[in-house]
Design a protein around this motif. Structure first.
Motif, PDB file in Angstrom:
ATOM      1  N   HIS A   1      53.522  33.637  34.869  1.00  0.00           N
ATOM      2  CA  HIS A   1      53.332  35.066  34.681  1.00  0.00           C
ATOM      3  C   HIS A   1      52.549  35.571  35.880  1.00  0.00           C
ATOM      4  N   GLU A   2      52.456  36.889  36.043  1.00  0.00           N
ATOM      5  CA  GLU A   2      51.745  37.403  37.204  1.00  0.00           C
ATOM      6  C   GLU A   2      50.338  37.883  36.828  1.00  0.00           C
ATOM      7  N   ARG A   3      49.456  37.760  37.800  1.00  0.00           N
ATOM      8  CA  ARG A   3      48.089  38.252  37.651  1.00  0.00           C
ATOM      9  C   ARG A   3      47.913  39.398  38.650  1.00  0.00           C
ATOM     10  N   PRO A   4      47.566  40.594  38.187  1.00  0.00           N
ATOM     11  CA  PRO A   4      47.473  41.741  39.102  1.00  0.00           C
ATOM     12  C   PRO A   4      46.295  41.613  40.058  1.00  0.00           C
ATOM     13  N   PRO A   5      46.308  42.384  41.138  1.00  0.00           N
ATOM     14  CA  PRO A   5      45.173  42.361  42.060  1.00  0.00           C
ATOM     15  C   PRO A   5      43.875  42.736  41.346  1.00  0.00           C
ATOM     16  N   GLY A   6      42.774  42.222  41.842  1.00  0.00           N
ATOM     17  CA  GLY A   6      41.478  42.514  41.232  1.00  0.00           C
ATOM     18  C   GLY A   6      40.358  41.935  42.063  1.00  0.00           C
ATOM     19  N   SER A   7      39.233  41.699  41.452  1.00  0.00           N
ATOM     20  CA  SER A   7      38.074  41.157  42.156  1.00  0.00           C
ATOM     21  C   SER A   7      37.602  39.880  41.481  1.00  0.00           C
ATOM     22  N   ASN A   8      37.035  38.967  42.283  1.00  0.00           N
ATOM     23  CA  ASN A   8      36.497  37.739  41.701  1.00  0.00           C
ATOM     24  C   ASN A   8      35.078  37.972  41.200  1.00  0.00           C
ATOM     25  N   ALA A   9      34.425  36.909  40.771  1.00  0.00           N
ATOM     26  CA  ALA A   9      33.089  37.028  40.174  1.00  0.00           C
ATOM     27  C   ALA A   9      32.063  37.591  41.151  1.00  0.00           C
ATOM     28  N   ASP A  10      32.338  37.446  42.453  1.00  0.00           N
ATOM     29  CA  ASP A  10      31.416  37.949  43.480  1.00  0.00           C
ATOM     30  C   ASP A  10      31.745  39.365  43.916  1.00  0.00           C
ATOM     31  N   GLY A  11      32.739  39.961  43.271  1.00  0.00           N
ATOM     32  CA  GLY A  11      33.117  41.321  43.617  1.00  0.00           C
ATOM     33  C   GLY A  11      34.029  41.432  44.821  1.00  0.00           C
ATOM     34  N   VAL A  12      34.547  40.301  45.292  1.00  0.00           N
ATOM     35  CA  VAL A  12      35.444  40.297  46.445  1.00  0.00           C
ATOM     36  C   VAL A  12      36.875  40.539  45.990  1.00  0.00           C
ATOM     37  N   PHE A  13      37.598  41.410  46.706  1.00  0.00           N
ATOM     38  CA  PHE A  13      38.983  41.708  46.335  1.00  0.00           C
ATOM     39  C   PHE A  13      39.858  40.472  46.440  1.00  0.00           C
ATOM     40  N   CYS A  14      40.728  40.297  45.448  1.00  0.00           N
ATOM     41  CA  CYS A  14      41.697  39.196  45.450  1.00  0.00           C
ATOM     42  C   CYS A  14      43.082  39.769  45.168  1.00  0.00           C
ATOM     43  N   PRO A  15      44.071  39.404  45.951  1.00  0.00           N
ATOM     44  CA  PRO A  15      45.421  39.918  45.720  1.00  0.00           C
ATOM     45  C   PRO A  15      46.035  39.367  44.445  1.00  0.00           C
ATOM     46  N   GLY A  16      47.088  40.028  43.979  1.00  0.00           N
ATOM     47  CA  GLY A  16      47.815  39.543  42.812  1.00  0.00           C
ATOM     48  C   GLY A  16      48.696  38.374  43.177  1.00  0.00           C
ATOM     49  N   GLY A  17      49.063  37.599  42.157  1.00  0.00           N
ATOM     50  CA  GLY A  17      49.892  36.426  42.384  1.00  0.00           C
ATOM     51  C   GLY A  17      50.167  35.722  41.080  1.00  0.00           C
ATOM     52  N   PRO A  18      50.451  34.423  41.126  1.00  0.00           N
ATOM     53  CA  PRO A  18      50.697  33.679  39.889  1.00  0.00           C
ATOM     54  C   PRO A  18      49.468  33.695  38.993  1.00  0.00           C
ATOM     55  N   ASP A  19      49.700  33.782  37.700  1.00  0.00           N
ATOM     56  CA  ASP A  19      48.599  33.882  36.734  1.00  0.00           C
ATOM     57  C   ASP A  19      48.027  32.501  36.436  1.00  0.00           C
ATOM     58  N   VAL A  20      46.971  32.172  37.150  1.00  0.00           N
ATOM     59  CA  VAL A  20      46.182  30.976  36.870  1.00  0.00           C
ATOM     60  C   VAL A  20      44.769  31.436  36.582  1.00  0.00           C
ATOM     61  N   PRO A  21      43.998  30.671  35.804  1.00  0.00           N
ATOM     62  CA  PRO A  21      42.690  31.141  35.332  1.00  0.00           C
ATOM     63  C   PRO A  21      41.629  31.335  36.406  1.00  0.00           C
ATOM     64  N   SER A  22      41.902  30.929  37.627  1.00  0.00           N
ATOM     65  CA  SER A  22      40.932  31.080  38.713  1.00  0.00           C
ATOM     66  C   SER A  22      41.475  32.045  39.751  1.00  0.00           C
ATOM     67  N   ARG A  23      40.703  33.067  40.098  1.00  0.00           N
ATOM     68  CA  ARG A  23      41.118  34.027  41.109  1.00  0.00           C
ATOM     69  C   ARG A  23      41.415  33.342  42.441  1.00  0.00           C
ATOM     70  N   ASN A  24      40.585  32.360  42.799  1.00  0.00           N
ATOM     71  CA  ASN A  24      40.790  31.671  44.065  1.00  0.00           C
ATOM     72  C   ASN A  24      42.107  30.900  44.073  1.00  0.00           C
ATOM     73  N   GLN A  25      42.453  30.304  42.929  1.00  0.00           N
ATOM     74  CA  GLN A  25      43.698  29.537  42.857  1.00  0.00           C
ATOM     75  C   GLN A  25      44.925  30.439  42.915  1.00  0.00           C
ATOM     76  N   THR A  26      44.763  31.721  42.581  1.00  0.00           N
ATOM     77  CA  THR A  26      45.887  32.658  42.681  1.00  0.00           C
ATOM     78  C   THR A  26      46.373  32.748  44.121  1.00  0.00           C
ATOM     79  N   GLU A  27      45.473  32.528  45.074  1.00  0.00           N
ATOM     80  CA  GLU A  27      45.851  32.503  46.486  1.00  0.00           C
ATOM     81  C   GLU A  27      46.137  31.093  46.997  1.00  0.00           C
TER      82      GLU A  27
END
Length: 330
Positions: free
Chosen positions: A149-175
């Protein structure tokens, strides 16, 4: 994933992500109909039986968590001849496997001096197991495709922008996870795509900071036909893609359709003629061949434009405006 020192056919590692019911599973089955499928058996069978008219090989007791999946891949990589007859391994709805794993690791997390469980434990395990999965996948000797499934763009726990991508539970792993794949595309619907049954496209634009996409085959664009088989056929890599036993005739029909599409004919008119001409085949199988042919024709038309034909590139970019806008950044 091709070793120049042997004669094994090249293999590809694919990640397709998108919102639910965007034909991710059906396209994976159509691309690799002889592959071994891992996922919810009843869900995969429903799609294969009703949309493609086949019964693929589905693992009867599929791994439910990433540790189980990694263990299975370790066994398969140690015995590559086991997978060779399938030609591909498809992990359907990998997002679900990741989320189930996180629940398990949350329960297993060690307790610190404060009496609270280590909240970083599950993320450490996720990173470790996904890294193992990527490493093992390169040694299977077959194609590997994963749907998410897809995970929309958002921010990680540090408030840093993260692009959207595959829906995995870690923002960093989405990239990180897509970086391991040869093809990483977002499944979408584009009403302008000339498939009369379902206008599915794959979005791929590595310059887009909002979504993680990429393609090492050099075929995918902002509006690529949502057809992995034809994307791989259009590449210069020489991938081996067998048809489902008894449906080898689909290749000739797909070529027949493509030759008409590239002439600019209406896909509806061509499909209607094909249906009347080949009444000996089941319509569900004939539709499948027509959809491959339409995708093949569209991709050939795109590839006929030279690498230095910048006017065509600009026009393709303007045409992409028909795609639905990405979700707003939060």
């Amino acid at each position: 994933m091709h070793n120049g020192h042997d004669h094994a056919p090249p293999t590809v590692m694919v990640c397709v992500y998108g919102k639910p019911k965007k034909k991710k599973t059906s396209d994976a089955i159509a691309a690799f109909p002889n592959g071994l499928f891992i996922g919810v058996p009843s869900a995969i069978a429903l799609v294969a039986n009703n949309e493609l008219g086949i019964q693929p090989a589905i693992h009867p007791s599929p791994p439910q968590t990433l540790p189980e999946l990694v263990q299975m891949l370790e066994q398969l990589s140690a015995n590559p001849e086991t997978l060779k007859p399938y030609g591909a391994l498809i992990i359907d709805d990998a997002s679900h496997i990741c989320k189930r794993s996180m629940l398990m690791w949350a329960e297993e997390a060690p307790t610190g001096r404060s009496g609270r469980k280590d909240r970083f434990f599950q993320y450490q395990q996720l990173n470790s197991h996904l890294l193992q999965l990527a490493g093992l996948s390169r040694h299977l000797g077959v194609h590997l495709a994963m749907t998410f499934h897809e995970r929309p763009p958002g921010s990680n726990a540090d408030g840093v922008f993260c692009p959207g991508g595959p829906d995995v539970p870690s923002r960093n792993q989405t990239e990180t996870l897509p970086s391991w794949c040869d093809i990483n595309v977002r499944s979408m619907v584009d009403p302008s795509y000339p498939d009369p049954w379902f206008p599915s496209v794959y979005y791929c634009d590595p310059t887009d900071s909002e979504w993680v996409t990429g393609d090492r085959t050099g075929v995918c664009t902002e509006k690529t036909p949502g057809n992995l088989r034809e994307i791989m056929n259009a590449s210069a890599s020489g991938y081996k893609l067998d048809r489902f036993p008894g449906l080898e005739w689909q290749e000739d029909v797909a070529e027949e359709v493509a030759s008409q599409i590239i002439l600019g004919r209406s896909s509806r008119d061509v499909a209607t003629e094909i249906m009347k001409k080949h009444t000996q085949y089941q319509q569900v199988h004939l539709r499948w061949a027509c959809q491959d042919g339409i995708a093949r024709g569209v991709l050939r038309a795109q590839q006929e434009k030279g690498l230095f034909d910048f006017d065509s590139a600009d026009s393709r970019a303007s045409e992409s405006s028909s795609l639905p806008p990405p979700p707003p950044t939060r």
